[in-house]
Design a protein around this motif. Structure first.
Motif, PDB file in Angstrom:
ATOM      1  N   LEU A   1       0.826  -1.198   0.000  1.00  0.00           N
ATOM      2  CA  LEU A   1       0.000   0.000   0.000  1.00  0.00           C
ATOM      3  C   LEU A   1       0.868   1.259   0.000  1.00  0.00           C
ATOM      4  O   LEU A   1       0.558   2.246  -0.674  1.00  0.00           O
TER       5      LEU A   1
ATOM      6  N   GLN B   1       1.103   4.773  -3.274  1.00  0.00           N
ATOM      7  CA  GLN B   1       0.531   6.079  -2.939  1.00  0.00           C
ATOM      8  C   GLN B   1       1.111   7.193  -3.805  1.00  0.00           C
ATOM      9  O   GLN B   1       0.399   8.114  -4.202  1.00  0.00           O
TER      10      GLN B   1
ATOM     11  N   SER C   1      -6.805   1.803   0.563  1.00  0.00           N
ATOM     12  CA  SER C   1      -5.849   2.773   1.105  1.00  0.00           C
ATOM     13  C   SER C   1      -6.526   3.662   2.146  1.00  0.00           C
ATOM     14  O   SER C   1      -5.985   3.901   3.230  1.00  0.00           O
TER      15      SER C   1
END
Length: 238
Positions: free
Chosen positions: A170, A174, A208
Motif C-alpha cells: 500500500l 501512494q 488505502s
C-alpha cells in the motif's frame, strides 16, 4: 489488401496479394515474402503470452488476435523504448513490478477459500502485454507513473491472504500510483484478458483510505476558504 506499418517513425505501405485473417499473419507474410528486415515480436500465437501487442488503428491489440482489415495501420506500443520497428523494450515490466513489490514478502499460514482464490486469479490472468500501459494518458505526462498492470498486480497480492503484511505494498502505490490515475478506463478497454484495471485502482483507493491513507492531491484547506466572505456569505446559514 494494403497494410501500413510504422517503422522508425516512418510509415511503410505493403500490398498483400491475398487476404489474411490476423495482423500477425500479415506481418509473417511480409517478413517472409516482401521485406525480411521487418522486425516484430510473437510467441504463442494464441493470445496467451502477450508478446505480439501492437497498436492497430490507434488501439492497442494483440496482433495474433486482431482481425485484419483493409488499410489497417500498425504501430509499436507507446511509452516503451522501441528496439526496432514493432519490437519494444520489456525491461520496464520487471522494474515496475519490483517497485510495487508485486510478490509475497512475508508468508502467512492463512488458508484461502475457493472464492478468495478466484478473486486473486482475476488479476493473476494479466499477461503483461503492456497494452494498458501504452493506452494510459497519465504515462504521457508522468513517466514515473506506475501504470495499470503494475497496480493491478499490487491488488492481487494485497488481496492474497498468504501475504501477512500488505502495508508495504500500500505504501508503494501512494506516490505516482493510484491517486494519479484519471480513471479514464482506457486500460480496461484494451485489456485482452478482460481485466478491469480501472476498477482495481478504485478498489486500491478504498483499501488505502480504510488503512489511513488519503489522496495527496487534495489540499487540506478549510472548505470556507474558497468563499469570499466580503460578499456577505454567512457560513452559519448552513
Amino acid at each position: 489488401m494494403n497494410i501500413t506499418i510504422t517503422r522508425n517513425n516512418k510509415e511503410y505501405k505493403y500490398k498483400l496479394d491475398k487476404e489474411y485473417s490476423t495482423i500477425l499473419d500479415a506481418l509473417e507474410y511480409i517478413k517472409e515474402n516482401i521485406d525480411n528486415t521487418l522486425s516484430y515480436r510473437s510467441g504463442c500465437k494464441s493470445g496467451i503470452c502477450g508478446s505480439c501487442a501492437v497498436i492497430v488503428n490507434e488501439s492497442e491489440k494483440l496482433a495474433c488476435k486482431s482481425k485484419i482489415d483493409e488499410n489497417d495501420k500498425v504501430k509499436p506500443l507507446k511509452y516503451c523504448k522501441v528496439i526496432k520497428d514493432l519490437v519494444v523494450e520489456i525491461n520496464q515490466i520487471e522494474k515496475l513490478l519490483k517497485e510495487n513489490k508485486t510478490f509475497i514478502e512475508n508468508y502467512s499460514n492463512n488458508l484461502i477459500t475457493n472464492d478468495e482464490q478466484k478473486l486473486i486469479n482475476i488479476q493473476s490472468n494479466c499477461i503483461l502485454c503492456q497494452s494498458c500501459y501504452s493506452s494510459c494518458p497519465v504515462v504521457e505526462i508522468n513517466k514515473e507513473f506506475k501504470g495499470p498492470y503494475a497496480l493491478t498486480r499490487s491488488l492481487r497480492y494485497i488481496n492474497d491472504k498468504k501475504e501477512s503484511n500488505f502495508s508495504n505494498k500500500l505504501d508503494e502505490i501512494q506516490r505516482n500510483g493510484i491517486w494519479d490515475c484519471t480513471l479514464c478506463g482506457n486500460c480496461t478497454l484494451v485489456c485482452p484478458q478482460f481485466i478491469d484495471p480501472k476498477t482495481d485502482i478504485m478498489n486500491l483507493r478504498i483499501k488505502s483510505i480504510q488503512n489511513g491513507y488519503s489522496d495527496p492531491n487534495i489540499q487540506n484547506n478549510n472548505f470556507f476558504n474558497e468563499f469570499d466572505f466580503d460578499s456577505g456569505f454567512n457560513p452559519n446559514s448552513f
